[in-house]
Design a protein around this motif. Sequence first.
Motif, short mmCIF file in Angstrom:
data_model
loop_
_atom_site.label_atom_id
_atom_site.label_comp_id
_atom_site.label_asym_id
_atom_site.label_seq_id
_atom_site.Cartn_x
_atom_site.Cartn_y
_atom_site.Cartn_z
N HIS A 80 0.81 -1.21 0.00
CA HIS A 80 0.00 0.00 0.00
C HIS A 80 0.85 1.28 0.00
O HIS A 80 0.32 2.36 -0.25
CB HIS A 80 -1.00 0.01 1.18
CG HIS A 80 -0.35 0.11 2.53
ND1 HIS A 80 0.03 -0.99 3.25
CD2 HIS A 80 0.01 1.19 3.26
CE1 HIS A 80 0.58 -0.60 4.38
NE2 HIS A 80 0.58 0.72 4.42
N LYS A 100 -0.29 -8.36 0.98
CA LYS A 100 -0.18 -7.42 2.10
C LYS A 100 1.16 -7.56 2.80
O LYS A 100 1.71 -6.59 3.30
CB LYS A 100 -1.31 -7.67 3.11
CG LYS A 100 -2.55 -6.86 2.81
CD LYS A 100 -3.58 -7.03 3.90
CE LYS A 100 -4.95 -6.64 3.37
NZ LYS A 100 -6.04 -7.19 4.15
N GLU A 141 -4.60 0.74 -3.11
CA GLU A 141 -4.92 0.21 -1.79
C GLU A 141 -6.30 -0.43 -1.83
O GLU A 141 -7.22 0.11 -2.43
CB GLU A 141 -4.90 1.36 -0.78
CG GLU A 141 -4.60 0.88 0.61
CD GLU A 141 -4.46 2.03 1.60
OE1 GLU A 141 -4.35 3.19 1.17
OE2 GLU A 141 -4.44 1.75 2.80
N ASP A 142 -6.43 -1.61 -1.23
CA ASP A 142 -7.69 -2.35 -1.35
C ASP A 142 -7.91 -3.16 -0.07
O ASP A 142 -7.04 -3.91 0.34
CB ASP A 142 -7.59 -3.30 -2.55
CG ASP A 142 -8.93 -3.94 -2.87
OD1 ASP A 142 -9.78 -4.05 -1.95
OD2 ASP A 142 -9.13 -4.34 -4.03
N GLU A 143 -9.08 -2.98 0.54
CA GLU A 143 -9.27 -3.69 1.81
C GLU A 143 -9.37 -5.20 1.64
O GLU A 143 -9.17 -5.94 2.58
CB GLU A 143 -10.47 -3.12 2.59
CG GLU A 143 -11.82 -3.42 1.99
CD GLU A 143 -12.95 -3.00 2.95
OE1 GLU A 143 -13.76 -2.16 2.54
OE2 GLU A 143 -12.99 -3.52 4.08
#
Lengths: 276, 385
Positions: free
Chosen positions: A115, A131, A122-124
Amino acid sequence: MMKKSRRSFLKVAAVSAIGIGAAPAISLSSSSTNSHGSSHAAKSPNKGAKTAKRWGMVIDTSKLTEEVVEHIVEACHKAHNVPDFNHEVDEGKYPKTRPVNHKQEVKWIWEEHFHNAFPDKEDEFLADKFKHLPFLVTCNHCINAPCVKACPTQATFKREDGIVLMDFHRCIGCRFCMAACPFGARSFNFRDPRPFIAETNPDFPTRSKGVVEKCNLCAERLAKGEQPYCVEVSKGAIVVGDLEDPESEPRKLLDKNYAIRRKQALGTEPSVYYIM
Amino acid sequence: MLEIAIKGSKKYWIWLAILAVIMTAGVIAYIDQFLNGLMTTGMSRDVSWGFYIANFTYLVGVAAGGVMVVIPFYLHDYEKFHRITILGEFLAVAALVMCLLLIIVDLGQPIRALNVMLYPSLKSILFYDMLVLQGYLFLNIIIGWKVLEAERNQVKPPAWTYPLIYLSIPFAIGIHTVTAYLYCGLPGRGFWLTAILAPRFLASAFAAGPAVLILLCYVVKKFTKFDPGWEAMQTLSKIVCYALIANVFFFFCEIFVVYYSNIPGHISHIDYLFFGLHGHNAMVPWMWTSLSLMFIGITLLIVPWLRNNKFLLPFTCIMIIAGTWIDKSLGMIAGGFVPSPLHHVTEYAPTLKEGMITLGIYALGLIILTVLYKLATTVKEEVRG
């Protein structure tokens, strides 16, 4: 007199910088001082030099492990005399060295989280493996490099083969290039870096305080027909080659895999690809 | 004419001596920076410009603000400004000298500064900034000097000064426009990447410059026999008022675009400035203070009986100068660099040495301003007496 000879020097430097695929600009400039530069200033490519229409890099993120990344960063920084602020200063050689400010560090290639490397992606729901992956970031040697445009003295310039290089002896340290770079690829020598170099590599210049520096895609090694240091120790994670040549290694990888570049929307056209 | 400068009262010399002491402290701090590098500053890899460039930006505005007396007087024959035009021009001279020095002390390799001219890079905005700043400096020195000399000899200024005076108007707009372009043409900095930056710079400059000038009028009136004229000051205060309203309006245009479009790369910077980001909030009190000062300033200037209060006006001006200074110096730099292009939050605060060097430059600017104002006011007293 002085002015004239400087101007003719500039012409030679400019012509050789534009025309030739080797690293003449670096060697020319470093030969003008006593720093440990390779002083064999070549005006035509060495025999066996690696040449390209546009140099580029492909990083296979699946092959990046903490260990590999560490080796890469170390190999690059050691070979290019990049100071390490954690290095214990030799008090005999450099007495009264002031304490360091780690925010003023110098780095050419380093590890970031996904990120941070790709803040616009950025991606949840990003897969866990990404990550925690150690992403490597460095200068992107952009086609439309904002740093080259910003530099008021042409100390940062783009070679015709795509490599963005710096003349450490012309840089006035205005740091406009650092404001211009969207990738945080540039570092400034807030202080004399030499006390923080454990072992100086005599084949590459050290820098003085007050100039900016960054990754040079190992132009000095390509000129000798060698692979960049990062490629050499990357265990296949990094490939450097001619992006314009469909038969080149990077292009073959890009043919087979989906790869992304950092902040593509800004139009700087980075030459570093990440295979996901 | 220069002989006037060396004939002064005790107060005059004490004032210059105080400034010289401050300047010397700055020089000492600079020697340390020169020898050891910019490590003496609070700047970092992520926040690569700091207090020097922040004050530079502000002072370019003060210099450009001088044009707010030149335009009414020379283009619209507004006679009330006849007495203070020279004050505006000399203020620009002092401000520009400070600007150029702030650039020099910001350089990592100051002895290579001339490389900018030896290897001109026509795509670099810094090259053009250097051209317009120097051009505007020389224009103001020549114009100010020649017009004052003519006044002393009680003749009309030479005809060739008029084209230069008219030329100085676009130059004034130019210095601040080009300075804004330094910032707003960079693709990776969401906070600066906005077409309203140059107009906003100009609006804030046309508020800050004349506000400084009003304060200086008070000083001149108190310490010399020369009276700049209350009516001229009132007109100036109206200019400050509308410029300040424009500045705040442009700021809200920015706020609307950023928050309504909801683009993270643009929001994060303003979030950092006004609300803090990831627990870092050093700028928050400053920014709200700045905004409050500007709002109070507008209120105090827009209501006629508050604006026309001779006692209140200097305090209003101080508030406006402080408000615009925070907005354009601290806010512009911190907002632009935080968060970094890799979305790290590295905060910045100037060091004591950085502050001393900057203060030293301000002291030198004030020395230049004092001497030039001494010339101007003495000549004007002579002519009247």
